[in-house]
Design a protein around this motif. Sequence first.
Motif, PDB file in Angstrom:
ATOM      1  N   TYR B  36       0.846  -1.187   0.000  1.00  0.00           N
ATOM      2  CA  TYR B  36       0.000   0.000   0.000  1.00  0.00           C
ATOM      3  C   TYR B  36       0.891   1.250   0.000  1.00  0.00           C
ATOM      4  O   TYR B  36       1.999   1.236   0.524  1.00  0.00           O
ATOM      5  CB  TYR B  36      -0.888   0.068   1.246  1.00  0.00           C
ATOM      6  CG  TYR B  36      -1.979  -0.972   1.315  1.00  0.00           C
ATOM      7  CD1 TYR B  36      -1.740  -2.223   1.875  1.00  0.00           C
ATOM      8  CD2 TYR B  36      -3.252  -0.689   0.831  1.00  0.00           C
ATOM      9  CE1 TYR B  36      -2.750  -3.172   1.949  1.00  0.00           C
ATOM     10  CE2 TYR B  36      -4.272  -1.638   0.909  1.00  0.00           C
ATOM     11  CZ  TYR B  36      -4.006  -2.874   1.468  1.00  0.00           C
ATOM     12  OH  TYR B  36      -5.008  -3.809   1.538  1.00  0.00           O
ATOM     13  N   LEU B  88       3.605   0.772   2.792  1.00  0.00           N
ATOM     14  CA  LEU B  88       3.277  -0.253   3.783  1.00  0.00           C
ATOM     15  C   LEU B  88       3.197  -1.627   3.129  1.00  0.00           C
ATOM     16  O   LEU B  88       2.612  -1.776   2.052  1.00  0.00           O
ATOM     17  CB  LEU B  88       1.923   0.059   4.439  1.00  0.00           C
ATOM     18  CG  LEU B  88       1.840   1.335   5.279  1.00  0.00           C
ATOM     19  CD1 LEU B  88       0.391   1.669   5.582  1.00  0.00           C
ATOM     20  CD2 LEU B  88       2.616   1.179   6.570  1.00  0.00           C
ATOM     21  N   PHE B 100       0.515  -5.540   9.361  1.00  0.00           N
ATOM     22  CA  PHE B 100       1.332  -4.551   8.673  1.00  0.00           C
ATOM     23  C   PHE B 100       2.734  -4.451   9.255  1.00  0.00           C
ATOM     24  O   PHE B 100       2.952  -4.709  10.446  1.00  0.00           O
ATOM     25  CB  PHE B 100       0.690  -3.156   8.783  1.00  0.00           C
ATOM     26  CG  PHE B 100      -0.504  -2.945   7.914  1.00  0.00           C
ATOM     27  CD1 PHE B 100      -1.764  -3.309   8.352  1.00  0.00           C
ATOM     28  CD2 PHE B 100      -0.363  -2.376   6.655  1.00  0.00           C
ATOM     29  CE1 PHE B 100      -2.880  -3.118   7.544  1.00  0.00           C
ATOM     30  CE2 PHE B 100      -1.468  -2.168   5.851  1.00  0.00           C
ATOM     31  CZ  PHE B 100      -2.724  -2.544   6.295  1.00  0.00           C
ATOM     32  N   GLY B 101       3.659  -4.040   8.409  1.00  0.00           N
ATOM     33  CA  GLY B 101       4.960  -3.612   8.877  1.00  0.00           C
ATOM     34  C   GLY B 101       4.904  -2.156   9.307  1.00  0.00           C
ATOM     35  O   GLY B 101       3.861  -1.495   9.211  1.00  0.00           O
ATOM     36  N   THR B 102       6.057  -1.672   9.757  1.00  0.00           N
ATOM     37  CA  THR B 102       6.134  -0.285  10.227  1.00  0.00           C
ATOM     38  C   THR B 102       6.063   0.712   9.076  1.00  0.00           C
ATOM     39  O   THR B 102       5.675   1.853   9.271  1.00  0.00           O
ATOM     40  CB  THR B 102       7.439  -0.080  11.004  1.00  0.00           C
ATOM     41  OG1 THR B 102       7.503  -1.068  12.037  1.00  0.00           O
ATOM     42  CG2 THR B 102       7.535   1.289  11.630  1.00  0.00           C
TER      43      THR B 102
END
Lengths: 114, 110
Positions: B36, B88, B100-102
């Motif tokens: 994203y 993201l 999600f990742g950071t």
Amino acid sequence: DAGVTQSPTHLIKTRGQQVTLRCSPKSGHDTVSWYQQALGQGPQFIFQYYEEEERQRGNFPDRFSGHQFPNYSSELNVNALLLGDSALYLCASSLTGGSGYGYTFGSGTRLTVV
Amino acid sequence: EDKVVQSPLSLVVHEGDTVTLNCSYEVTNFRSLLWYKQEKKAPTFLFMLTSSGIEKKSGRLSSILDKKELFSILNITATQTGDSAVYLCAVEGGNEKLTFGTGTRLTIIP
């Protein structure tokens, strides 16, 4: 084609207060998920609602609760607000059994706790 | 517990450069990996990958997934100032939720 609608867009609350955030899913979607995104972080999963029931929950305290209505819209409630609850709250709708293409995000509610 | 790690956390490049963003993951019952772009608020969908080794392309953006090594990369060629955003990476597991990742904050200098 209406996407996901969240309200309000911004909110300022005082520590200890309670807040309710609202989400209307995309037409045709039956599942609503809520995420908390703190500044500089990725979205963290709070919980997911399907058929008016909480289907699964992330690592958030019971102060965070929700509801889904028969029209699939949803509310997120947070009690006894803490400064650390300040974040962007995102709602995502999807169709259960669908693919990852089907997640649609709202523009979020920016909550500031003072 | 599902986990996503993105690197680098931030990246500053000049317009016209090519960038590669990384995403590694651990997930139970992998269904898909999604990228994203987040500029202000709502994350906007870029790619969904489910099969290893198949590159997805959209203009100057492309992405590939390695299910054996559990990672994905997002490439952006000929970067433009409009590419400045947080990117993201998320994985969807068998429980139909996204982890999600950071994120990677990309800044393009004109």
